[in-house]
Design a protein around this motif. Structure first.
Motif, PDB file in Angstrom:
ATOM      1  N   MET A   1      -3.401   6.951   0.226  1.00  0.00           N
ATOM      2  CA  MET A   1      -3.178   7.855   1.362  1.00  0.00           C
ATOM      3  C   MET A   1      -4.189   7.586   2.454  1.00  0.00           C
ATOM      4  SD  MET A   1      -3.211  11.978   1.330  1.00  0.00           S
ATOM      5  CE  MET A   1      -4.946  12.247   1.345  1.00  0.00           C
ATOM      6  N   GLU A   2      -5.466   7.469   2.086  1.00  0.00           N
ATOM      7  CA  GLU A   2      -6.482   7.216   3.105  1.00  0.00           C
ATOM      8  C   GLU A   2      -6.225   5.908   3.815  1.00  0.00           C
ATOM      9  OE1 GLU A   2      -9.930   9.513   0.581  1.00  0.00           O
ATOM     10  OE2 GLU A   2     -10.102   7.361   0.909  1.00  0.00           O
ATOM     11  N   LEU A   3      -5.857   4.915   3.036  1.00  0.00           N
ATOM     12  CA  LEU A   3      -5.620   3.612   3.639  1.00  0.00           C
ATOM     13  C   LEU A   3      -4.403   3.657   4.560  1.00  0.00           C
ATOM     14  CD1 LEU A   3      -6.905   0.937   3.582  1.00  0.00           C
ATOM     15  CD2 LEU A   3      -5.531   0.293   1.635  1.00  0.00           C
ATOM     16  N   SER A   4      -3.369   4.379   4.169  1.00  0.00           N
ATOM     17  CA  SER A   4      -2.175   4.449   5.023  1.00  0.00           C
ATOM     18  C   SER A   4      -2.506   5.073   6.357  1.00  0.00           C
ATOM     19  CB  SER A   4      -1.076   5.271   4.355  1.00  0.00           C
ATOM     20  OG  SER A   4      -0.880   4.887   3.045  1.00  0.00           O
ATOM     21  N   PHE A   5      -3.317   6.130   6.335  1.00  0.00           N
ATOM     22  CA  PHE A   5      -3.669   6.741   7.613  1.00  0.00           C
ATOM     23  C   PHE A   5      -4.429   5.772   8.487  1.00  0.00           C
ATOM     24  CE2 PHE A   5      -1.758  10.588   7.370  1.00  0.00           C
ATOM     25  CZ  PHE A   5      -2.097  11.334   6.267  1.00  0.00           C
ATOM     26  N   ALA A   6      -5.281   4.954   7.842  1.00  0.00           N
ATOM     27  CA  ALA A   6      -6.028   3.998   8.651  1.00  0.00           C
ATOM     28  C   ALA A   6      -5.128   2.934   9.245  1.00  0.00           C
ATOM     29  CB  ALA A   6      -7.111   3.346   7.788  1.00  0.00           C
ATOM     30  N   LEU A   7      -3.990   2.690   8.615  1.00  0.00           N
ATOM     31  CA  LEU A   7      -3.140   1.601   9.067  1.00  0.00           C
ATOM     32  C   LEU A   7      -2.092   2.010  10.092  1.00  0.00           C
ATOM     33  CD1 LEU A   7      -2.331  -0.395   5.855  1.00  0.00           C
ATOM     34  CD2 LEU A   7      -3.715  -1.084   7.765  1.00  0.00           C
ATOM     35  N   VAL A   8      -1.915   3.300  10.327  1.00  0.00           N
ATOM     36  CA  VAL A   8      -0.852   3.714  11.242  1.00  0.00           C
ATOM     37  C   VAL A   8      -1.183   3.244  12.654  1.00  0.00           C
ATOM     38  CG1 VAL A   8       0.264   5.687  12.292  1.00  0.00           C
ATOM     39  CG2 VAL A   8      -0.251   5.715   9.889  1.00  0.00           C
ATOM     40  N   ASN A   9      -0.224   2.617  13.311  1.00  0.00           N
ATOM     41  CA  ASN A   9      -0.428   2.287  14.722  1.00  0.00           C
ATOM     42  C   ASN A   9       0.898   2.469  15.440  1.00  0.00           C
ATOM     43  OD1 ASN A   9       1.214   0.106  14.283  1.00  0.00           O
ATOM     44  ND2 ASN A   9      -0.451  -1.370  14.218  1.00  0.00           N
ATOM     45  N   GLY A  10       0.885   2.166  16.707  1.00  0.00           N
ATOM     46  CA  GLY A  10       2.050   2.483  17.532  1.00  0.00           C
ATOM     47  C   GLY A  10       3.338   1.864  17.046  1.00  0.00           C
ATOM     48  N   ASN A  11       3.224   0.677  16.410  1.00  0.00           N
ATOM     49  CA  ASN A  11       4.467   0.003  16.032  1.00  0.00           C
ATOM     50  C   ASN A  11       5.112   0.588  14.793  1.00  0.00           C
ATOM     51  OD1 ASN A  11       4.046  -1.772  18.074  1.00  0.00           O
ATOM     52  ND2 ASN A  11       2.873  -3.190  16.789  1.00  0.00           N
TER      53      ASN A  11
ATOM     54  N   ILE B   1       0.838  -1.195   0.000  1.00  0.00           N
ATOM     55  CA  ILE B   1       0.000   0.000   0.000  1.00  0.00           C
ATOM     56  C   ILE B   1       0.872   1.245   0.000  1.00  0.00           C
ATOM     57  CG2 ILE B   1      -1.675   1.291   1.356  1.00  0.00           C
ATOM     58  CD1 ILE B   1      -2.705  -1.375   2.341  1.00  0.00           C
ATOM     59  N   VAL B   2       1.927   1.190   0.795  1.00  0.00           N
ATOM     60  CA  VAL B   2       2.801   2.356   0.860  1.00  0.00           C
ATOM     61  C   VAL B   2       3.459   2.593  -0.486  1.00  0.00           C
ATOM     62  CG1 VAL B   2       4.910   3.183   1.885  1.00  0.00           C
ATOM     63  CG2 VAL B   2       3.155   2.248   3.323  1.00  0.00           C
ATOM     64  N   ASP B   3       3.770   1.511  -1.204  1.00  0.00           N
ATOM     65  CA  ASP B   3       4.323   1.707  -2.546  1.00  0.00           C
ATOM     66  C   ASP B   3       3.350   2.407  -3.460  1.00  0.00           C
ATOM     67  OD1 ASP B   3       6.195  -1.380  -2.609  1.00  0.00           O
ATOM     68  OD2 ASP B   3       6.808   0.687  -2.204  1.00  0.00           O
ATOM     69  N   CYS B   4       2.077   2.125  -3.259  1.00  0.00           N
ATOM     70  CA  CYS B   4       1.068   2.748  -4.134  1.00  0.00           C
ATOM     71  C   CYS B   4       1.029   4.256  -3.969  1.00  0.00           C
ATOM     72  CB  CYS B   4      -0.326   2.197  -3.819  1.00  0.00           C
ATOM     73  SG  CYS B   4      -0.551   0.539  -4.416  1.00  0.00           S
ATOM     74  N   LEU B   5       1.588   4.718  -2.846  1.00  0.00           N
ATOM     75  CA  LEU B   5       1.629   6.164  -2.680  1.00  0.00           C
ATOM     76  C   LEU B   5       2.446   6.821  -3.764  1.00  0.00           C
ATOM     77  CD1 LEU B   5       2.185   6.731   1.127  1.00  0.00           C
ATOM     78  CD2 LEU B   5       0.283   7.542  -0.219  1.00  0.00           C
ATOM     79  N   LYS B   6       3.397   6.064  -4.308  1.00  0.00           N
ATOM     80  CA  LYS B   6       4.283   6.660  -5.293  1.00  0.00           C
ATOM     81  C   LYS B   6       3.744   6.509  -6.704  1.00  0.00           C
ATOM     82  CE  LYS B   6       8.203   5.624  -2.392  1.00  0.00           C
ATOM     83  NZ  LYS B   6       8.170   4.325  -1.769  1.00  0.00           N
ATOM     84  N   ASP B   7       2.573   5.945  -6.829  1.00  0.00           N
ATOM     85  CA  ASP B   7       2.016   5.722  -8.152  1.00  0.00           C
ATOM     86  C   ASP B   7       1.708   7.051  -8.830  1.00  0.00           C
ATOM     87  OD1 ASP B   7      -0.055   4.928 -10.203  1.00  0.00           O
ATOM     88  OD2 ASP B   7       0.491   3.009  -9.318  1.00  0.00           O
ATOM     89  N   LEU B   8       1.624   6.988 -10.171  1.00  0.00           N
ATOM     90  CA  LEU B   8       1.370   8.242 -10.872  1.00  0.00           C
ATOM     91  C   LEU B   8      -0.090   8.621 -10.875  1.00  0.00           C
ATOM     92  CD1 LEU B   8       3.575   7.451 -13.929  1.00  0.00           C
ATOM     93  CD2 LEU B   8       3.968   9.264 -12.290  1.00  0.00           C
ATOM     94  N   ASP B   9      -0.919   7.643 -10.677  1.00  0.00           N
ATOM     95  CA  ASP B   9      -2.334   7.891 -10.881  1.00  0.00           C
ATOM     96  C   ASP B   9      -2.955   8.576  -9.671  1.00  0.00           C
ATOM     97  OD1 ASP B   9      -5.188   7.262 -10.681  1.00  0.00           O
ATOM     98  OD2 ASP B   9      -4.805   6.242 -12.561  1.00  0.00           O
ATOM     99  N   VAL B  10      -3.736   9.603  -9.952  1.00  0.00           N
ATOM    100  CA  VAL B  10      -4.294  10.400  -8.862  1.00  0.00           C
ATOM    101  C   VAL B  10      -5.263   9.608  -8.000  1.00  0.00           C
ATOM    102  CG1 VAL B  10      -5.847  12.300  -8.433  1.00  0.00           C
ATOM    103  CG2 VAL B  10      -4.000  12.590 -10.002  1.00  0.00           C
ATOM    104  N   SER B  11      -6.158   8.835  -8.637  1.00  0.00           N
ATOM    105  CA  SER B  11      -7.145   8.095  -7.855  1.00  0.00           C
ATOM    106  C   SER B  11      -6.471   7.093  -6.938  1.00  0.00           C
ATOM    107  CB  SER B  11      -8.100   7.342  -8.774  1.00  0.00           C
ATOM    108  OG  SER B  11      -8.465   8.120  -9.848  1.00  0.00           O
ATOM    109  N   ILE B  12      -5.446   6.445  -7.464  1.00  0.00           N
ATOM    110  CA  ILE B  12      -4.767   5.440  -6.650  1.00  0.00           C
ATOM    111  C   ILE B  12      -4.052   6.104  -5.486  1.00  0.00           C
ATOM    112  CG2 ILE B  12      -2.861   3.795  -6.667  1.00  0.00           C
ATOM    113  CD1 ILE B  12      -3.718   2.786  -9.243  1.00  0.00           C
ATOM    114  N   LYS B  13      -3.445   7.242  -5.759  1.00  0.00           N
ATOM    115  CA  LYS B  13      -2.715   7.915  -4.671  1.00  0.00           C
ATOM    116  C   LYS B  13      -3.653   8.300  -3.553  1.00  0.00           C
ATOM    117  CE  LYS B  13       0.027  10.893  -7.030  1.00  0.00           C
ATOM    118  NZ  LYS B  13       1.201  11.737  -7.286  1.00  0.00           N
ATOM    119  N   ARG B  14      -4.816   8.805  -3.924  1.00  0.00           N
ATOM    120  CA  ARG B  14      -5.754   9.233  -2.889  1.00  0.00           C
ATOM    121  C   ARG B  14      -6.187   8.063  -2.030  1.00  0.00           C
ATOM    122  NH1 ARG B  14      -8.980  13.186  -1.458  1.00  0.00           N
ATOM    123  NH2 ARG B  14      -8.324  14.587  -3.105  1.00  0.00           N
ATOM    124  N   ARG B  15      -6.522   6.970  -2.694  1.00  0.00           N
ATOM    125  CA  ARG B  15      -6.932   5.783  -1.941  1.00  0.00           C
ATOM    126  C   ARG B  15      -5.817   5.286  -1.048  1.00  0.00           C
ATOM    127  NH1 ARG B  15     -11.236   6.639  -2.299  1.00  0.00           N
ATOM    128  NH2 ARG B  15     -12.809   5.984  -3.773  1.00  0.00           N
TER     129      ARG B  15
END
Lengths: 112, 826
Positions: free
Chosen positions: B374-384, B358-372
């Motif tokens: 980003m949202e998913l990465s925020f949902a996945l952040v935890n203490g570790n 998912i984090v790799d997808c952040l670097k994708d060129l496509d705008v829709s994919i990047k937005r998704r």
């Protein structure tokens, strides 16, 4: 639910349009122009689903013609993508090697 | 009149037009021809004309004058006419035009026509644009057609029924009996449309849903097993040329059935159980090489996630999504990210496994994919994983489009606040965000950051140093400059003294610091708020810095005549501080105390807004740090008790006339602060003369009249009774007398009762005393309040009677009080 079905060419001329929800006539041209602008600015590597206002656009390019379908969230995007392709294949069979001219000239047949 | 041209000719002519204006001209000419042809009521060419009209309508030109012609076409007997007529009706007419009701009769007749194609046309049109009145009238016919054996008609009737239900939900029950046999068809067209009908029914009405779910006597009439059976046939059957789409049998039907299963299985254990096998089968057997297979898999995954499936199945679904993510096709990745976002709440751990993809997808060129992503990465952040994720997200923030920056910045702030491993890291992260995306952060980021900084006491030196370095280079990002100027103002001494443990200390002189702050003030890029921050910071530095006080005075006095009213006010007040109240300056401008931690649960809590606005409020007025501990404003009376108030309050009482004694001062102090915590300090500093004057001459608050002397009404045998007076401004004939009885003998006086009598023109109200024991040696008093109504404003006279026990004997005394001061009754 499918909101509309458009076939627009690269110059922005609408070859076919079918709306399944009422849209004012002047808004239609604006909508079509905006939609085609978005699709044209995409490169080949980008995915075929765009979020536009409150619904999604699924588009597919065939030579110089763009087939764009507007759907809302309940619809499966990939299934619609397939539907577009299926539709084009049907046209191909019907007109035997369909081209843009056929689309322009046989509007009524398309609708039915 | 020559025969109107054919549609093809028209299209050809329009295509030759080279400009928009030419096209419009041609179309207008043709419209005029069509209109005159309509007027002539020519039957033969009507069909052609309407066809042309429809084409022009599609291009965007108004074509409403053709609506009636469509009706005439529908009414004609020729099939070609009917065809164009119905098409025109579908495209041009809708519920809003009144004309459409005229169609109802035509449609009714056509629904009973002998030719199935005509019936089909009618059904199509009704299903496309039927209004609720039309639907109500014709629903019976539709239902009849739903039961015919003709599959061509049946499928159209089913779709028409869907539309009827959407328009008029009450008619749903009418179609229920017909649905029983629908799924027994072999024809895929009918199957497909019936599944759509069932889906629509289940979505619209929970009663229907329950009805379809429940077990009936004949197992063959249960819905779920029927669907499962159909699905199985589709998968297992071999190649059938009729329904094949790139190797898979009728994928559209499969997808529809899966969707219906999803609706049936939601929140229902029995149905979910019945579906488990088939879902597993579909998931494993479908080919994924083509897009078709992926579409089916996507629908399957959505269904598995929604129903109450067993955990093995869920893991299977998430693995499928993981495989999607690794696929090269963008569409598939987009779809996978979307569904992962939906499931991350429930199956958090499973999704974590795919975090790196998912984090790799952040670097994708496509705008829709990047937005998704980003949202998913925020949902996945935890203490570790917060450090790693933050690094990636910060990198993303650097390179992403502006439309993302605001969302990304807020997301980073939230995540950092929840999971920050250390204060230094937290501060670093926020600073990094401010420097990269400074102009996109939300407004409340600045106070939050300031509060965070004051809380981390040990990091002050480090923080101020880093902030200083950050704005040295570039002071265009407003939030960053605001935070930096605030910190420099607060901790400037730490900066100059060069003591910083965490980082290499830099050598900064006071002049350099002032240079930076001045340039912020002068710069065109600074907003008004930022300038305010900078000016206040410079002022605070006057107490922290030792050798540049004159420079500061000069700067402040320059802005005393600034055009910006806010700056001007501040500058004037600061000037006054330098001139008249120099002795108060150090205390006023001392360091801010640690602010209490505020929760970020939205601004509706009063506590929070107080806390939030405190820093803001403090910035707008010269921060009297002693007077306003920036904690909750609730405990204002505690404020009074705090020692920090000493700079200001003592000056007030000294110049106050000794009017009413102790209580008045307390009352005044209390009321002073409860009234308006913000404005009170300001007037005390900016216009101190008024406040102090007010205490002496003007009554500040209505119910206190400074200036009525108190009297001793009785003094005998060690018992002394004092009267103190208050006049109410609201009711000038009321005098409130507070009596105080004190005892200077060695023994207490018990059972003390005070009685009073007044002349007839007055009215007296005696409130209850504070106690009935007067302790000895003047160590305590009894207070009692008397209210005297004196409408005629006559001189107050009173006769008092005292009874008490003293030294074991009962004492009683009468006295008259005549020495009332004139102010008490005039």
């Amino acid at each position: 639910m499918i909101k509309f079905f458009l076939m627009v060419n690269k110059q922005g001329q609408t070859r076919l349009s079918r709306y399944y929800e009422h849209v004012e006539i002047n808004k239609r041209t604006m909508l079509e122009a905006e939609v085609i602008k978005k699709c044209l600015s995409r490169s080949k590597d980008q995915c075929s689903f765009i979020e536009y206002k409150d619904f999604k656009l699924v588009y597919r390019q065939y030579a110089a013609l763009f087939v764009v379908v507007g759907i809302n969230e309940t619809e499966n995007e990939m299934a619609v993508y397939e539907l577009i392709h299926n539709f084009v294949e049907v046209l191909d069979k019907y007109f035997s090697r369909v081209s843009e001219l056929d689309v322009s000239f046989s509007v009524s047949e398309f609708h039915l | 009149m020559p025969a109107p041209i054919r549609l093809r000719e028209l299209i050809r002519t329009i295509r030759t037009a080279r400009t928009q204006a030419e096209e419009r001209e041609m179309i207008q000419k043709e419209c005029a021809a069509i209109r005159s042809s309509f007027r002539e009521e020519d039957n033969t060419y009507r069909c052609r004309n309407v066809a042309k009209l429809l084409y022009m309508h599609m291009l965007g030109y108004p074509a409403h004058f053709g609506q009636l012609e469509c009706l005439k076409l529908i009414a004609s007997q020729k099939f070609t006419d009917k065809r164009i007529g119905y098409l025109g009706a579908m495209l041009l007419l809708d519920e809003r035009q009144d004309v459409h009701l005229l169609m109802t009769n035509c449609i009714k007749n056509d629904l009973n026509h002998s030719t199935q194609y005509v019936q089909g046309l009618a059904l199509c049109t009704l299903g496309c644009m039927g209004s609720s009145e039309m639907c109500r009238d014709l629903a019976g016919e539709v239902e009849k057609l739903l039961k015919t054996s003709n599959s061509y008609l049946r499928k159209k009737a089913a779709l028409c029924a869907v539309h009827v239900i959407r328009k008029v939900p009450e008619l749903m029950e009418m179609f229920l009996p017909a649905t029983k046999n629908l799924l027994n068809e072999k024809n895929h067209g009918v199957l497909h449309t019936s599944v759509v009908l069932l889906t629509e029914m289940c979505e619209r009405s929970p009663d229907m849903l329950a009805h379809f779910r429940k077990v009936r006597q004949l197992s063959s009439s249960q819905l779920v097993p029927q669907l499962v059976r159909i699905l199985k046939n589709l998968i297992m059957s071999g190649y059938s040329p009729e329904h094949d789409v790139s190797g898979i049998s009728d994928p559209f039907l499969q997808v529809r059935i899966l969707r219906l299963l999803r609706i049936l299985g939601r929140n229902d254990d029995d149905s979910s159980e019945a579906m488990n096998d088939i879902l597993a089968q579909v998931a494993t057997n479908t080919e994924t090489s083509k897009n078709v297979g992926n579409a089916i898999l996507y629908e399957t995954v959505l269904t598995i996630m929604d129903i109450k499936s067993e955990s093995g199945l869920r893991v299977l679904a998430i693995n499928i999504l993981g495989r999607f993510l690794l696929n090269n096709d963008k569409n598939i990745r987009y779809v996978a990210l979307t569904s992962l976002l939906k499931t991350v709440q429930t199956d958090h751990n499973a999704v974590q496994r795919h975090r790196s993809t998912i984090v790799d997808c952040l670097k994708d060129l496509d705008v829709s994919i990047k937005r998704r992503a980003m949202e998913l990465s925020f949902a996945l952040v935890n203490g570790n994983n917060v450090r790693g994720m933050m690094k990636e997200l910060l990198y993303f923030l650097d390179s992403c489009e502006p439309e993302f920056k605001a969302d990304c910045a807020s997301g980073i702030f939230l995540a950092a606040e929840k999971y920050a491993p250390s204060k230094r890291w937290h501060i670093d992260t926020i600073m990094r965000v401010l420097t990269t995306a400074g102009s996109y952060v939300r407004d409340d980021a600045v106070p939050n950051l300031i509060q965070l900084i004051t809380n981390s006491v040990e990091m002050h030196a480090y923080t101020v140093q880093r902030l200083y370095k950050a704005i040295l280079g570039d002071y265009s990002q407003q939030p960053l400059v605001q935070v930096a100027s605030w910190c420099i103002g607060e901790y400037g001494d730490l900066l100059v003294s060069g003591q910083c443990e965490e980082e290499e200390p830099i050598q900064v002189t006071e002049d350099e610091v002032l240079d930076i702050l001045e340039s912020v003030l002068i710069s065109n890029m600074s907003a008004s708020v930022t300038r305010g921050y900078a000016l206040t910071a410079i002022m605070k530095l006057s107490t922290r810095f030792t050798c540049t006080v004159n420079r500061i005075k000069k700067v402040v006095s320059i802005y005393g005549s600034s055009i910006d009213v806010e700056l001007q006010q501040r500058a004037v007040e600061y000037n006054a501080l330098f001139k008249k109240y120099d002795h108060m300056r150090p205390a006023l401008l001392e360091r801010m105390p640690v602010m209490e931690k505020i929760t970020t649960n939205g601004p509706t809590e009063i506590v929070q807004t107080n806390g939030e606005t405190e820093p803001a409020v403090l910035e707008t007025k010269p921060p009297p740090s002693g007077l306003q501990p920036a904690s909750q404003a609730n405990d204002l009376l505690d404020l009074l008790g705090g020692s920090d108030i000493t700079p200001v309050i003592p000056t007030a009482p000294t110049s106050k006339p000794s009017s009413a004694g102790g209580e008045l001062l307390d009352l005044l102090g209390d009321l002073n602060l409860t009234g308006s915590p913000v404005s009170a300090p300001a007037p005390q500093i900016a216009q101190p003369p008024f406040l102090l004057d007010g205490l002496s001459s003007q009554p500040l608050f209505n119910d206190i009249a400074a200036g009525i002397p108190s009297i001793t009404a009785y003094n005998k045998n060690g018992l002394k009774i004092d009267f103190t007076f208050e006049r109410s401004n609201t009711n000038p004939s009321v005098t409130v007398i507070t009596i105080q009885a004190s005892n200077s003998t060695e023994l207490d006086m018990t059972d003390f009762v005070f009685q009073a009598a007044v002349p007839k023109t007055f009215q007296l109200q005696l409130l209850s005393p504070s106690s009935s024991v007067i302790p000895a040696f003047n160590s305590g008093t009894i207070t009692q309040v008397i209210k005297v109504l004196n409408p005629q404003k006559q001189q107050l006279r009173m006769r008092i009677k005292l009874t008490y026990n003293h030294k074991g004997s009962a004492m009683q005394d009468l006295a008259e009080v005549n020495n009332f001061p004139p102010q008490s009754w005039q």
